[in-house]
Write an enzyme that holds these catalytic residues in place. Structure first.
Site, PDB file in Angstrom:
ATOM      1  N   TYR A  98      41.628 -31.011 -24.976  1.00  0.00           N
ATOM      2  CA  TYR A  98      41.038 -30.177 -26.025  1.00  0.00           C
ATOM      3  C   TYR A  98      39.516 -30.199 -25.957  1.00  0.00           C
ATOM      4  CZ  TYR A  98      45.485 -29.183 -28.274  1.00  0.00           C
ATOM      5  OH  TYR A  98      46.732 -28.703 -28.549  1.00  0.00           O
ATOM      6  N   GLU A 140      51.572 -32.287 -31.767  1.00  0.00           N
ATOM      7  CA  GLU A 140      52.013 -32.685 -30.429  1.00  0.00           C
ATOM      8  C   GLU A 140      52.290 -34.180 -30.349  1.00  0.00           C
ATOM      9  OE1 GLU A 140      48.879 -30.917 -28.074  1.00  0.00           O
ATOM     10  OE2 GLU A 140      49.369 -28.979 -28.982  1.00  0.00           O
TER      11      GLU A 140
END
Length: 404
Positions: A98, A140
């Site tokens: 990310y 997640e």
């Protein structure tokens, strides 16, 4: 929630960002892959990059997320985020990635918009990004914990040709892993150029079967990048081979309870529906189930006889099939394949739900090409089914969001 200052900035700049978002995502992917070619080679879907669908889907998800933040403070687009998180988990996306995406995405925003990106604008959109990223990271983490393991090996127990272009593989994972009817697994293959590409395939049988079944459709255009993994599996994999597969993921799963269901599919989209029906049959369910399937022709209909058999095994189920091409000499064959069983209807043309008696509390699950799902959803809404009761699965980038 966004800070009040950032919310005001996002509201003011959203039209500008939305208008340039596809240029931004194109620049983002170009620069990120130039500096990190392994991401395109081994993680991102090269087919979706080649046809531009991934950048359109990314643009749509960013714009949709920001819009919800400013128009409905305190709310998040849960369905969209769940779908993205499941796809990320099936690919093995890590938290560290990310930060990589942030670096190149915000670099692209600055390059495309230039001086329009003031420090205040950059800070506000940075807040949007990390709100979305941290939400996905949390989802997640939970999915990884639930799965209990990442990639595993699965032996091909059987290969069966279903149609001229479709093959089914029965897989036996090294360790048994449960799944919910409707979920998918990722399959990673090493292609001739050394790339390790990953694609998702729905599990098309019930969890009670023990082994997993995936159904793979080849792309006739051998040079089409979007078909490179499916074509490789179709052309090379035989019984006894071993594949690298992920744990099962996916948020389009069989709705719980005893309420009525509409399971609608088209083409290869029948695969998660088969898993749901197989599970219902294996558990002796008496739920009312309306099964709708559309296809080009009976010959192209994957698992056609199996679908009819599963519906016949369920006392509360009916089957409605539409074929765009139903030659006269196949009309009797189609009727015979249905077994002349009450509740089995085969018709010529496109799927039309207007003649089906839908219960007011029906919950719908859709899977198939995007135009089919949009048409079915529109019909369902027109017939009074609430949008909250309509769920769908998209193979590939979610272009439904991008078009919303």
């Amino acid at each position: 929630m966004l800070s009040p200052e950032s919310a005001a900035t996002i509201r003011a700049t959203l039209p500008v960002i939305a208008g340039a978002i596809q240029d931004i995502t194109a620049r983002f992917y170009d620069t990120m892959f130039a500096d990190n070619p392994e991401l395109l080679r081994d993680l991102f879907n090269r087919g979706n990059q080649a046809n531009g669908e991934q950048r359109v889907a990314l643009a749509g998800s960013i714009a949709a997320f920001a819009t919800v933040l400013v128009e409905r403070p305190g709310e998040l687009p849960g369905t969209m985020l769940s779908r993205i998180a499941n796809k990320h988990a099936s690919l093995g996306v890590t938290e560290e990635q990310y930060a990589v995406v942030h670096k190149y995405l915000f670099g692209a925003i600055g390059e495309v918009l230039g001086d329009a990106v003031t420090p205040e604008v950059a800070q506000a959109w940075d807040e949007v990004y990390w709100l979305m990223a941290e939400t996905l990271i949390g989802l997640e983490r939970a999915l990884y914990r639930e799965a209990g393991r990442g990639w595993t090996r699965a032996t091909v127990i059987e290969r069966r040709d279903e149609t001229a272009d479709v093959v089914a593989f029965l897989l036996r994972p090294d360790l048994p892993m449960p799944f919910r009817p409707g979920q998918y697994v990722s399959v990673q293959v090493t292609l001739p150029d050394g790339a390790r590409q990953i694609r998702q395939y729905s599990l098309s049988n019930a969890p009670q079967r023990g082994d997993w079944r995936i159904t793979v459709k080849r792309v006739r255009d051998e040079g089409a990048p979007e078909g490179e993994v499916s074509n490789w599996l179709y052309g090379h994999v035989r019984a006894g081979d071993v594949l690298s597969v992920s744990a099962p993921f996916g948020d389009l799963t069989l709705p719980e309870g005893d309420g009525p269901l509409l399971l609608a599919s088209a083409g290869i989209g029948v695969t998660p529906i088969l898993s749901m029906l197989d599970h219902l049959a294996a558990t002796g369910s008496e739920r009312r189930v309306l099964v709708v399937h559309a296809d080009r022709s009976p010959d192209a209909h994957v698992h056609r006889e199996e679908l009819a058999d599963l519906v016949a095994a369920l006392p509360g189920a009916t089957l409605h099939r539409w074929y765009e091409d139903l030659p006269l000499d196949q009309v009797d064959d189609a009727a015979h394949a249905a077994g002349h069983v009450a509740g089995h209807v085969t018709a010529l043309g496109r799927a039309d739900l207007s003649a089906i008696d839908l219960p007011g509390d029906v919950v719908a699950c859709l899977c198939g090409p995007l135009p089919f799902m949009r048409a079915v959803r529109a019909q369902l809404v027109e017939l009074g089914v609430p949008a909250s009761g309509i769920h769908y699965e998209v193979f590939g980038p979610d272009l439904w969001i991008a078009a919303a």
